[in-house]
Write a protein that holds these residues in place. Sequence first.
Motif, PDB file in Angstrom:
ATOM      1  N   PHE A 136      -9.838   3.997 -13.390  1.00 13.35           N
ATOM      2  CA  PHE A 136      -8.507   4.082 -12.796  1.00 13.35           C
ATOM      3  C   PHE A 136      -8.603   4.405 -11.308  1.00 13.35           C
ATOM      4  O   PHE A 136      -9.223   5.385 -10.908  1.00 13.35           O
ATOM      5  N   ASP A 137      -7.991   3.546 -10.476  1.00 14.52           N
ATOM      6  CA  ASP A 137      -8.049   3.714  -9.023  1.00 14.52           C
ATOM      7  C   ASP A 137      -6.736   4.341  -8.546  1.00 14.52           C
ATOM      8  O   ASP A 137      -5.708   3.671  -8.429  1.00 14.52           O
ATOM      9  N   ARG A 138      -6.786   5.634  -8.312  1.00 17.91           N
ATOM     10  CA  ARG A 138      -5.590   6.393  -7.975  1.00 17.91           C
ATOM     11  C   ARG A 138      -4.954   5.921  -6.659  1.00 17.91           C
ATOM     12  O   ARG A 138      -3.732   5.761  -6.570  1.00 17.91           O
ATOM     13  N   ALA A 139      -5.786   5.655  -5.665  1.00 15.25           N
ATOM     14  CA  ALA A 139      -5.262   5.219  -4.366  1.00 15.25           C
ATOM     15  C   ALA A 139      -4.591   3.847  -4.481  1.00 15.25           C
ATOM     16  O   ALA A 139      -3.547   3.597  -3.880  1.00 15.25           O
ATOM     17  N   ALA A 140      -5.192   2.957  -5.288  1.00 11.33           N
ATOM     18  CA  ALA A 140      -4.610   1.620  -5.468  1.00 11.33           C
ATOM     19  C   ALA A 140      -3.251   1.720  -6.146  1.00 11.33           C
ATOM     20  O   ALA A 140      -2.298   1.034  -5.768  1.00 11.33           O
ATOM     21  N   LEU A 141      -3.153   2.591  -7.134  1.00 11.27           N
ATOM     22  CA  LEU A 141      -1.866   2.750  -7.818  1.00 11.27           C
ATOM     23  C   LEU A 141      -0.822   3.269  -6.831  1.00 11.27           C
ATOM     24  O   LEU A 141       0.307   2.769  -6.780  1.00 11.27           O
ATOM     25  N   GLU A 142      -1.213   4.258  -6.030  1.00 12.32           N
ATOM     26  CA  GLU A 142      -0.246   4.823  -5.084  1.00 12.32           C
ATOM     27  C   GLU A 142       0.228   3.765  -4.095  1.00 12.32           C
ATOM     28  O   GLU A 142       1.410   3.695  -3.766  1.00 12.32           O
ATOM     29  N   GLN A 143      -0.691   2.911  -3.655  1.00 14.80           N
ATOM     30  CA  GLN A 143      -0.318   1.847  -2.714  1.00 14.80           C
ATOM     31  C   GLN A 143       0.624   0.837  -3.393  1.00 14.80           C
ATOM     32  O   GLN A 143       1.624   0.411  -2.801  1.00 14.80           O
ATOM     33  N   ASP A 144       0.308   0.452  -4.632  1.00 13.25           N
ATOM     34  CA  ASP A 144       1.151  -0.522  -5.342  1.00 13.25           C
ATOM     35  C   ASP A 144       2.568   0.019  -5.537  1.00 13.25           C
ATOM     36  O   ASP A 144       3.547  -0.719  -5.407  1.00 13.25           O
ATOM     37  N   ILE A 145       2.677   1.294  -5.862  1.00 11.73           N
ATOM     38  CA  ILE A 145       4.003   1.894  -6.061  1.00 11.73           C
ATOM     39  C   ILE A 145       4.750   1.923  -4.722  1.00 11.73           C
ATOM     40  O   ILE A 145       5.950   1.657  -4.665  1.00 11.73           O
ATOM     41  N   LYS A 146       4.003   2.212  -3.649  1.00 12.46           N
ATOM     42  CA  LYS A 146       4.617   2.246  -2.323  1.00 12.46           C
ATOM     43  C   LYS A 146       5.188   0.877  -1.945  1.00 12.46           C
ATOM     44  O   LYS A 146       6.242   0.772  -1.336  1.00 12.46           O
TER      45      LYS A 146
END
Lengths: 114, 223
Positions: B173-183
């Motif tokens: 799980f890539d936490r930074a990628a998820l945060e960017q996608d949600i942004k």
Amino acid sequence: MHELALIQGVLDSVAKAAQKNDIERISKIKLVVGQMTAALPHALRFCFEVEKEGNPLLEGAELEIAEEEIVARCMDCGREFHVVELIFRCPDCHSGGVTVIKGRELYIDYIEGE
Amino acid sequence: MRVVLRSKVLQSNEQAAVANRELFGKHGLAVINMMSSPGSGKTTILEQTARTLQGEVKIGVIEGDIQSTLDAERIASSGAEAVQINTEGACHLDASMVAAAVQELPMSELDLIVVENVGNLVCPAEFDLGEDARVIVLSVTEGNDKPLKYPVMFRQATAIVVNKVDLIEHTDFDRAALEQDIKDLNPRAQLFWVSARTGEGIGEWCEWLKRRVAIRRGSAAGV
């Protein structure tokens, strides 16, 4: 497969409209479906074919679906833009405060029949 | 002959949702429509939430499942009022099902109703239940690409709860990628990282719920 529930809703409205307008046989139903909805045109078509079976009102009827692309408006600078690759950010001022103005449609445009 | 209708496909659901929203507003209730894939941990989060908020927020839970009353039994044993809806095969809840289920809850005694929708990230997206917030639960074991695969659902979320963070080091799980996608997809969504098993992050999530309850109560009292 909620498309079946959607099509049943469509056919209820269509049956009422047909009765009101003295239409005995529907030849065409036109739907407008936005790309920002959870309704898939091919699944809607499949469910329509299933529901059509044995219904004299719909014998020979076709379902036409117009798809609407996603358009958003920036709430900061007012720019309207096509949403590409699901990035909801203004291409001009980069604000994330954008509202979807097209693409959420899910309605029956018209019916045709005699 | 052509008859122009311009009528919404989900008109009858929308009418029922409006009626629900009026009823919830009258009681000053905060109502959350909680959605996720099957197995993301919605019920466990709700059990933890009910225990954490016991004595502070009175919670009613509407459990939507295709079959069984297992989840309602779990919720009831954690101290919240629970009522089960079995959809008998349907992949989503609709507003009229919720309208019938809330009659089984002591609405005037409650502060918050959580509707636990059927585990499914597609179908429930189109059905307004009359809620005032939509919460999506995503667990780290499902992978961080869910928002991009289910954009309709994630775009509508008021809050996104990422569960099972205690397992994150065992996954890709890539936490930074998820945060960017949600942004990109839904920058206004609140993001919570929790573990319903260890209790990590549950406090912050419960604070958010308490704020929502306070706002709804304030608006019902005309404050």
